[in-house]
Design a protein around this motif. Structure first.
Motif, PDB file in Angstrom:
ATOM      1  N   GLY A 168     -32.992  32.555 -75.127  1.00 55.65           N
ATOM      2  CA  GLY A 168     -33.897  33.283 -76.194  1.00 55.65           C
ATOM      3  C   GLY A 168     -33.226  34.718 -75.272  1.00 55.65           C
ATOM      4  O   GLY A 168     -33.638  35.867 -75.997  1.00 55.65           O
ATOM      5  N   SER A 169     -32.710  34.656 -74.228  1.00 60.08           N
ATOM      6  CA  SER A 169     -32.847  36.315 -73.787  1.00 60.08           C
ATOM      7  C   SER A 169     -31.641  36.624 -73.971  1.00 60.08           C
ATOM      8  O   SER A 169     -31.482  37.692 -74.065  1.00 60.08           O
ATOM      9  N   VAL A 182     -28.969  32.031 -90.742  1.00 60.19           N
ATOM     10  CA  VAL A 182     -29.476  30.434 -91.482  1.00 60.19           C
ATOM     11  C   VAL A 182     -30.437  31.022 -92.310  1.00 60.19           C
ATOM     12  O   VAL A 182     -31.135  31.415 -92.579  1.00 60.19           O
ATOM     13  N   ASN A 183     -29.764  29.897 -93.043  1.00 60.84           N
ATOM     14  CA  ASN A 183     -30.365  29.995 -94.717  1.00 60.84           C
ATOM     15  C   ASN A 183     -29.759  31.568 -95.341  1.00 60.84           C
ATOM     16  O   ASN A 183     -30.985  32.093 -96.093  1.00 60.84           O
ATOM     17  N   GLY A 184     -29.222  32.357 -94.568  1.00 52.10           N
ATOM     18  CA  GLY A 184     -28.788  33.638 -95.461  1.00 52.10           C
ATOM     19  C   GLY A 184     -29.123  34.419 -94.510  1.00 52.10           C
ATOM     20  O   GLY A 184     -29.063  36.142 -94.724  1.00 52.10           O
ATOM     21  N   GLU A 185     -29.729  34.115 -93.873  1.00 56.65           N
ATOM     22  CA  GLU A 185     -30.543  35.829 -92.906  1.00 56.65           C
ATOM     23  C   GLU A 185     -29.603  35.805 -91.063  1.00 56.65           C
ATOM     24  O   GLU A 185     -29.444  34.732 -90.073  1.00 56.65           O
ATOM     25  N   PRO A 186     -29.311  36.450 -90.792  1.00 58.11           N
ATOM     26  CA  PRO A 186     -27.880  36.540 -89.084  1.00 58.11           C
ATOM     27  C   PRO A 186     -29.198  36.998 -88.633  1.00 58.11           C
ATOM     28  O   PRO A 186     -30.196  37.654 -88.796  1.00 58.11           O
ATOM     29  N   GLY A 187     -28.924  36.910 -88.059  1.00 61.72           N
ATOM     30  CA  GLY A 187     -29.210  37.618 -86.658  1.00 61.72           C
ATOM     31  C   GLY A 187     -30.470  36.524 -85.578  1.00 61.72           C
ATOM     32  O   GLY A 187     -31.111  37.054 -85.200  1.00 61.72           O
ATOM     33  N   LEU A 188     -30.200  35.316 -85.898  1.00 62.69           N
ATOM     34  CA  LEU A 188     -31.593  34.758 -85.715  1.00 62.69           C
ATOM     35  C   LEU A 188     -30.907  33.532 -84.517  1.00 62.69           C
ATOM     36  O   LEU A 188     -29.927  33.288 -84.306  1.00 62.69           O
ATOM     37  N   ARG A 189     -32.126  33.580 -83.445  1.00 65.84           N
ATOM     38  CA  ARG A 189     -32.004  33.264 -81.618  1.00 65.84           C
ATOM     39  C   ARG A 189     -32.044  31.477 -82.723  1.00 65.84           C
ATOM     40  O   ARG A 189     -32.445  30.980 -81.787  1.00 65.84           O
ATOM     41  N   ALA A 190     -31.079  31.179 -82.418  1.00 63.32           N
ATOM     42  CA  ALA A 190     -30.183  28.905 -83.007  1.00 63.32           C
ATOM     43  C   ALA A 190     -31.155  29.051 -81.756  1.00 63.32           C
ATOM     44  O   ALA A 190     -31.740  27.988 -82.105  1.00 63.32           O
ATOM     45  N   CYS A 191     -31.085  29.031 -80.406  1.00 62.91           N
ATOM     46  CA  CYS A 191     -31.999  28.311 -79.205  1.00 62.91           C
ATOM     47  C   CYS A 191     -34.036  28.199 -79.020  1.00 62.91           C
ATOM     48  O   CYS A 191     -34.137  27.199 -78.587  1.00 62.91           O
ATOM     49  N   LEU A 192     -34.054  29.098 -80.173  1.00 64.40           N
ATOM     50  CA  LEU A 192     -35.319  28.978 -80.124  1.00 64.40           C
ATOM     51  C   LEU A 192     -36.136  28.676 -81.310  1.00 64.40           C
ATOM     52  O   LEU A 192     -37.369  28.357 -81.822  1.00 64.40           O
TER      53      LEU A 192
END
Length: 112
Positions: A71-72, A80-90
């Motif tokens: 997450g760094s 994800v589910n329409g929400e951008p900018g989420l850290r997929a590794c966390l």
């Protein structure tokens, strides 16, 4: 004299931790079904499905996926589910999650 090495049960991360993962479930990536396990991050589920890139850069549109895995670095940003900018590794995968390729900042991504 050489001693014979005793072999025990397989030494895997799950075996060493005594983990017993539950049954898998399905998420989607750009409409394609992807199997995930309880507790698995979205990045790990995509890696397991041989998906290595799920974002493009803002300037040159170059492909990006997970890099640091903690997450760094923010290379793993996903929609994800329409929400951008989420850290997929966390982000833990949840049944029915819809992951789509994020282009640039992802704010132009279609909302459900």
């Amino acid at each position: 004299m050489r001693r014979a090495r005793r072999r025990g049960p397989a030494r895997t991360p799950a075996g060493l931790a005594g983990a017993e993962p539950g049954s898998g479930f399905e998420i989607t990536f750009d409409g394609r079904p992807v199997r995930a396990l309880p507790g698995q991050s979205i990045a790990a589920a995509l890696w397991a499905a041989s998906v290595l890139s799920w974002r493009t850069t803002r300037v040159n549109g170059r492909p990006r996926g997970a890099f640091c895995g903690i997450g760094s670095c923010f290379d793993c940003l996903a929609t994800v589910n329409g929400e951008p900018g989420l850290r997929a590794c966390l982000l833990p995968a949840r049944p029915g999650d819809a992951v789509t390729t994020q282009e640039g900042t992802g704010h132009a991504a279609p909302r459900p």
